[in-house]
Motif scaffolding. Sequence first.
Motif, PDB file in Angstrom:
ATOM      1  N   PRO A  15      95.540 -37.142 -36.281  1.00 57.26           N
ATOM      2  CA  PRO A  15      96.548 -37.926 -36.637  1.00 57.26           C
ATOM      3  C   PRO A  15      95.920 -39.386 -37.326  1.00 57.26           C
ATOM      4  CG  PRO A  15      97.134 -36.956 -34.506  1.00 57.26           C
ATOM      5  CD  PRO A  15      95.672 -36.645 -34.923  1.00 57.26           C
ATOM      6  N   LEU A  16      94.827 -39.806 -36.601  1.00 51.42           N
ATOM      7  CA  LEU A  16      94.131 -40.965 -37.297  1.00 51.42           C
ATOM      8  C   LEU A  16      93.719 -40.748 -38.553  1.00 51.42           C
ATOM      9  CD1 LEU A  16      93.156 -44.069 -36.950  1.00 51.42           C
ATOM     10  CD2 LEU A  16      90.946 -43.017 -35.612  1.00 51.42           C
ATOM     11  N   ALA A  17      92.904 -39.561 -38.762  1.00 54.38           N
ATOM     12  CA  ALA A  17      92.529 -39.285 -40.176  1.00 54.38           C
ATOM     13  C   ALA A  17      93.544 -39.173 -41.329  1.00 54.38           C
ATOM     14  CB  ALA A  17      91.518 -38.076 -39.966  1.00 54.38           C
ATOM     15  N   ALA A  18      94.487 -38.449 -40.813  1.00 54.98           N
ATOM     16  CA  ALA A  18      95.806 -38.558 -41.701  1.00 54.98           C
ATOM     17  C   ALA A  18      96.411 -39.901 -42.154  1.00 54.98           C
ATOM     18  CB  ALA A  18      96.675 -37.641 -40.864  1.00 54.98           C
ATOM     19  N   VAL A  19      96.330 -40.864 -40.980  1.00 53.57           N
ATOM     20  CA  VAL A  19      96.980 -42.090 -41.438  1.00 53.57           C
ATOM     21  C   VAL A  19      95.937 -42.903 -42.201  1.00 53.57           C
ATOM     22  CG1 VAL A  19      97.567 -44.366 -40.249  1.00 53.57           C
ATOM     23  CG2 VAL A  19      98.147 -42.317 -39.160  1.00 53.57           C
ATOM     24  N   ILE A  20      94.601 -42.919 -41.954  1.00 58.41           N
ATOM     25  CA  ILE A  20      93.592 -43.403 -42.874  1.00 58.41           C
ATOM     26  C   ILE A  20      93.643 -42.799 -44.267  1.00 58.41           C
ATOM     27  CG2 ILE A  20      91.328 -43.726 -43.242  1.00 58.41           C
ATOM     28  CD1 ILE A  20      90.760 -43.733 -40.215  1.00 58.41           C
ATOM     29  N   PHE A  21      93.920 -41.491 -44.279  1.00 57.43           N
ATOM     30  CA  PHE A  21      94.031 -40.886 -45.479  1.00 57.43           C
ATOM     31  C   PHE A  21      95.134 -41.445 -46.355  1.00 57.43           C
ATOM     32  CE2 PHE A  21      95.820 -37.572 -48.268  1.00 57.43           C
ATOM     33  CZ  PHE A  21      94.850 -36.988 -48.918  1.00 57.43           C
ATOM     34  N   PHE A  22      96.188 -41.726 -45.694  1.00 53.79           N
ATOM     35  CA  PHE A  22      97.128 -42.134 -46.637  1.00 53.79           C
ATOM     36  C   PHE A  22      97.346 -43.830 -46.592  1.00 53.79           C
ATOM     37  CE2 PHE A  22      99.731 -38.246 -45.874  1.00 53.79           C
ATOM     38  CZ  PHE A  22     100.394 -37.925 -46.971  1.00 53.79           C
ATOM     39  N   ALA A 226      86.934 -40.059 -38.353  1.00 51.60           N
ATOM     40  CA  ALA A 226      88.207 -39.971 -38.984  1.00 51.60           C
ATOM     41  C   ALA A 226      87.720 -40.687 -40.451  1.00 51.60           C
ATOM     42  CB  ALA A 226      89.266 -41.002 -38.412  1.00 51.60           C
ATOM     43  N   THR A 227      87.014 -41.786 -40.308  1.00 49.98           N
ATOM     44  CA  THR A 227      86.798 -42.344 -41.731  1.00 49.98           C
ATOM     45  C   THR A 227      85.828 -41.119 -42.562  1.00 49.98           C
ATOM     46  OG1 THR A 227      86.999 -44.223 -40.860  1.00 49.98           O
ATOM     47  CG2 THR A 227      85.711 -44.309 -42.808  1.00 49.98           C
ATOM     48  N   LEU A 228      85.026 -40.817 -41.987  1.00 50.18           N
ATOM     49  CA  LEU A 228      83.870 -39.778 -42.748  1.00 50.18           C
ATOM     50  C   LEU A 228      84.730 -38.702 -43.109  1.00 50.18           C
ATOM     51  CD1 LEU A 228      80.727 -39.666 -40.410  1.00 50.18           C
ATOM     52  CD2 LEU A 228      81.154 -40.794 -42.567  1.00 50.18           C
TER      53      LEU A 228
END
Length: 447
Positions: A15-22, A226-228
């Motif tokens: 979910p963190l990766a998804a939030v960062i993506f958006f 998540a950032t990578l």
Amino acid sequence: MPSAQPSLKKLKLIPLAAVIFFTVSGGPYGLEPLLGYAGKNGALVLLLITPILWDIPAILTVFELNSMMPVNGGYYQWVKRALGMRMAFYEGWLTWLYTFVDLAIYPVLFITYAAYFFPEAETYKVPICLFIIWSSALVNILGIVPVGKVSAVLSSMVIVPFAALAIAGFMQHAGPYEVPALSLKGIGFSSVGMGLYVVMWNFLGWDNATTYAGEVSNPIKSYLKATLITFVAVIAVYFFTVLTAIQSGMSLDAITDKGFPFLGLYIGGNWLGCLLSAGGMACVLGLYSAVLLSVSRVPKVMADDGLMPKKLEALHPKYNSPYVSILVCSVVVSMMIILSFKELLIMDVTLYGAGLALEFISLIVLRIKAPNAHRPFKIPLNVFGLFVMVMFPMGVFGVAVAGAVLQSEETLKPLLYALGIMISAEVLWQIIIWRKPELKKAAHNDV
């Protein structure tokens, strides 16, 4: 006996990766003007060079500073420790206002993509935009975990249509599938500058995702992974989408004017156009909710320091979210949806660049003044190397601003608006220390 505090559920890796993506991207939606500014040869150049020069230094800075201080408030707290309360107020104020501008873009884009299904959507622009703003406010008030879950679902709704577009474009393409020559030859300086604005906007916000670090499970490792994941995903989706557009044979000016849903219609028929249009609407909803999540945490920590009204500190008794801050943000954004996309884009990136400069300065200052502070992640450069590193994104920023100045009076005005907002930070600071003299001492560095 004191009442028990509500338990705080924390955000996990996916979910963190998804939030960062958006927070950073949300897919290629909004990237269409790049094709008009830079053409088929220049678009790929700017798309490949900008992440290296603009994003990687920012990401590395976020990694180091967030590993040193994984706390709510993110960049505001970094600047406060490095440069003192005054510059922290600048950072918080500029970033808060730039994010209002950023948020105002998304409901307008929603109308653009909804128009593929409902050509009359423009007629109902204001009520539709207000519905998006306030429904997103409700989701954010419910807490960070619902935002993460919604972002994860919407991420798949964004990526799948562009995967389908790339596959359909590849299957339809006749002859060799070649990458066009990478060159900026023949592209005017002002067009390069505006193309950079478009790409920079589609790649900014890595630091915004740190404002809720205190609400993330195992934040240091989670942010790194998540950032990578997000960085690789964003570059891949952008590259293959632009390459598909170039290889399609459709006029790049037409794609710029009509958007990716009409590219889908051209390549695969109505089903693909509908899929991309639905993805565009999902993208906007995810972007808005994720960015609101990040900005709503900043006024709360500024209020903790006495720089904002105390009421902004209020947390929802059940969901533990800064609901007053979320409501204030939503009110301000509701008043900004009348501005044009180009005006909002230029103001957005210009204000973000000013705030990012303070973060780069903080990185270097903390290396000098707190060299032995615990940093689980440390950029493998000395102070001089860090200085050279930050010159690359600032150079890109300078070219973009110069290009916008030379483009036209239409692009000069939002730059002047952004300059006025920057000056307002000092005006407001003087008012604050006049009303609260005790804060003047906090303006000095306290590393």
